[in-house]
Every structure is written in C-alpha cells, then in structure tokens.
Design a protein around this motif. Structure first.
Motif, mmCIF file in Angstrom:
data_model
loop_
_atom_site.group_PDB
_atom_site.id
_atom_site.type_symbol
_atom_site.label_atom_id
_atom_site.label_comp_id
_atom_site.label_asym_id
_atom_site.label_seq_id
_atom_site.Cartn_x
_atom_site.Cartn_y
_atom_site.Cartn_z
ATOM 1 N N GLU A 194 42.528 23.642 38.901
ATOM 2 C CA GLU A 194 42.471 22.425 38.082
ATOM 3 C C GLU A 194 42.408 21.172 38.949
ATOM 4 N N GLN A 195 43.184 21.144 40.035
ATOM 5 C CA GLN A 195 43.194 19.988 40.928
ATOM 6 C C GLN A 195 41.821 19.759 41.553
ATOM 7 N N SER A 196 41.221 20.835 42.057
ATOM 8 C CA SER A 196 39.906 20.730 42.687
ATOM 9 C C SER A 196 38.844 20.318 41.678
ATOM 10 N N CYS A 197 38.818 20.972 40.540
ATOM 11 C CA CYS A 197 37.744 20.742 39.572
ATOM 12 C C CYS A 197 37.840 19.375 38.909
ATOM 13 N N THR A 198 39.047 18.898 38.667
ATOM 14 C CA THR A 198 39.212 17.545 38.128
ATOM 15 C C THR A 198 38.654 16.518 39.105
ATOM 16 N N ALA A 199 38.932 16.724 40.404
ATOM 17 C CA ALA A 199 38.426 15.809 41.433
ATOM 18 C C ALA A 199 36.905 15.886 41.543
ATOM 19 N N ILE A 200 36.356 17.107 41.453
ATOM 20 C CA ILE A 200 34.900 17.276 41.525
ATOM 21 C C ILE A 200 34.216 16.533 40.378
ATOM 22 N N VAL A 201 34.742 16.676 39.181
ATOM 23 C CA VAL A 201 34.163 16.016 38.017
ATOM 24 C C VAL A 201 34.240 14.498 38.164
ATOM 25 N N ASP A 202 35.353 14.000 38.691
ATOM 26 C CA ASP A 202 35.473 12.560 38.938
ATOM 27 C C ASP A 202 34.447 12.101 39.969
ATOM 28 N N LEU A 203 34.234 12.916 41.013
ATOM 29 C CA LEU A 203 33.275 12.569 42.058
ATOM 30 C C LEU A 203 31.853 12.535 41.522
ATOM 31 N N LEU A 204 31.523 13.453 40.623
ATOM 32 C CA LEU A 204 30.160 13.499 40.078
ATOM 33 C C LEU A 204 29.740 12.156 39.516
ATOM 34 N N SER A 205 30.642 11.505 38.809
ATOM 35 C CA SER A 205 30.297 10.230 38.167
ATOM 36 C C SER A 205 30.120 9.104 39.175
ATOM 37 N N LYS A 206 30.582 9.311 40.404
ATOM 38 C CA LYS A 206 30.484 8.274 41.438
ATOM 39 C C LYS A 206 29.290 8.476 42.361
ATOM 40 N N LEU A 207 28.589 9.590 42.232
ATOM 41 C CA LEU A 207 27.477 9.877 43.136
ATOM 42 C C LEU A 207 26.343 8.882 42.946
ATOM 43 N N GLY A 208 25.833 8.400 44.085
ATOM 44 C CA GLY A 208 24.732 7.449 44.043
ATOM 45 C C GLY A 208 23.801 7.671 45.212
ATOM 46 N N GLU A 209 22.951 6.697 45.469
ATOM 47 C CA GLU A 209 21.930 6.846 46.501
ATOM 48 C C GLU A 209 22.517 7.150 47.867
ATOM 49 N N GLU A 210 23.707 6.582 48.171
ATOM 50 C CA GLU A 210 24.320 6.821 49.485
ATOM 51 C C GLU A 210 24.783 8.261 49.657
#
Length: 265
Positions: free
Chosen positions: A234-250
C-alpha cells in the motif's frame, strides 16, 4: 486521466496500484486491469462474462474491486501470446471508444532468480527477456494507435498522463551504477533492456505527445520482494499513484523510484 490500463493485476503491485487508484478522490474514468487468468467459475464483470473463477485470494480481491467500482474493467491476456494482442487492443478500444488510451502501465513481470554466473540457465534468461522486455515493447507497439488517439485528443495538455503515457515498471536492480552485489542475471539484464526501451520510446514518441518513463517501486513485500522487504504494498502503490500525476516533460525518458527520486542508469 480519462483511462489507464495496467498489466499483471491479480496480485502484488498491480493489484496494489488498482486499489490505490480506486481510493483517489478523482479516480480515472476508466481503469482496465489485466491478468492471465481471471477465474475458474463463472463470474460476470460489467458486460464481460468469464467461465473461470480463480481460487487465488488475490484474484478474488481484484474481482471484488471491479464489482464495487463500475469504472474498473477486468480483461484477460497472456502477455507471452503475441498473436492475441490485436484482439486484446480491440477489446480495450471498445471500452475507451474515441477517447483513446491515456496510460499504458506495463507492470507485469517475472521475479528475480537468485543465480550466479555459474548457475544461470539459458531458459531463465529467455523467460525473463520474453516477459520483462519483449512483452512490454510489443504491447506498447500494439497500443500505439490508441495512445496517439488520446495524445491528439488532449493536445492542449502538457506531456503527462492527462495526455498520453507509457509507464514501464523497472527496478533498482536494473541500475548499473547501483549494482554492487552481482547475480540475478535474468532479472537484471531483462530490466536493463526495458530501461533502454523506455529511453528509446521517449525519443521516438515525444513528437506524438506520448511520455515514457521507467519506475522502481521500492523494495516491497510481494512474492518478488519477499517478507524481509521494508515496504508494504500500500505504501509503495500510493506513492506511485501520486507520482503519476506529477509526471511531466522533465520525467520523459528517465528512471525514477516510487517517491520521485531520480535513479542512475
């Protein structure tokens, strides 16, 4: 995002990511979760009916998530069966319709084999490359029309998951700079190849508005990570989902762990 397809969702990280997305206040409008064998007794999920219902508790849990959330769709696919990809893409197209597919998350993979050079077998290498490298590349190719369709439809949005993206689940074990323990030839080498594919996709698809990123989920308590791993699913997957929304060109064509820290190749 409008839609996301995640492979390997019957257990572990795939199931965890599905559950984390479902818990969001703004979940995707369409979440397509796949696994090799959905069941062993008849169960109806949305308009799809399967004749097998698995006794695997994780599979039952995935079915429960789908039954409780109408935007979750379960599809069956054996990623080693490349001949099945066209009909699989058509099934997904029937779900996403004219909007295309926002995100393809290549999560499914085979676990590390604790092999030193003197013990590694050719069949282990072949199996790892087939599942961890070949399947994600060919599946990405198969879904390219739907990803391009989404990118074009959302062309006013910046590079990221709201436009179109391919996310490849990698591992820090694929980092050459971080390799200080050796061994694990099939897993390490197949994931290194996947990382190269990710970087290459990021170059080839940038002009189409499609982002490509490799992610390391952390050392997690799964069948792959083992019981000694320090992180819960749960800890890993919650963080992954949060990261997905922050992904951009960089982030395009780079390698990150679950919390957004950039990893060396």
């Amino acid at each position: 995002m409008n839609s996301i397809l995640i492979t390997g969702c019957n257990k572990g990280l795939g199931l965890g990511i599905v559950k984390a997305l479902v818990k969001k206040s703004n979940p995707p409008q369409i979440l397509i979760a796949t696994c090799r064998d959905i069941g062993k007794a008849e169960v109806s999920i949305h308009w799809y009916t399967f004749s097998k219902l698995s006794q695997n508790p994780a599979s039952v849990e995935l079915q429960s998530v789908a039954n409780q959330n109408k935007f979750v769709h379960l599809l069956e696919i054996n990623l080693k069966d490349l001949q099945a990809f066209p009909s699989f893409v058509q099934q997904v197209s029937n779900i996403v319709k004219d909007n295309g597919l926002n995100v393809l998350f290549n999560n499914a993979g085979v676990s590390p084999k604790f092999t030193r050079l003197g013990l590694v077998k050719a069949e282990q290498l072949i199996d790892a490359f087939e599942t961890n490298t070949l399947a994600p590349i060919m599946l990405s190719k198969a879904f390219l029309p739907l990803l391009k369709q989404s990118a074009e439809k959302n062309s006013s949005k910046p590079l990221g998951i709201e436009r179109a993206a391919i996310i490849n689940m990698s591992s820090y074990l694929a980092s050459m700079d971080m390799n200080t323990t050796g061994g694990l030839y099939p897993y390490r080498c197949s994931k290194v190849a996947l990382n190269m594919a990710t970087r290459t996709m990021s170059i080839d698809l940038k002009n189409d508005g499609i982002l490509a990123t490799a992610l390391h989920p952390g050392w997690v308590k799964t069948s792959m990570g083992g019981s000694n791993a320090p992180m819960e699913i749960e800890q890993s997957c919650t963080a992954i989902v949060d990261l997905l929304s922050k992904l951009g060109e960089e982030h395009n064509g780079n390698f990150y762990q679950y919390d957004g820290q950039k990893l060396p190749w």
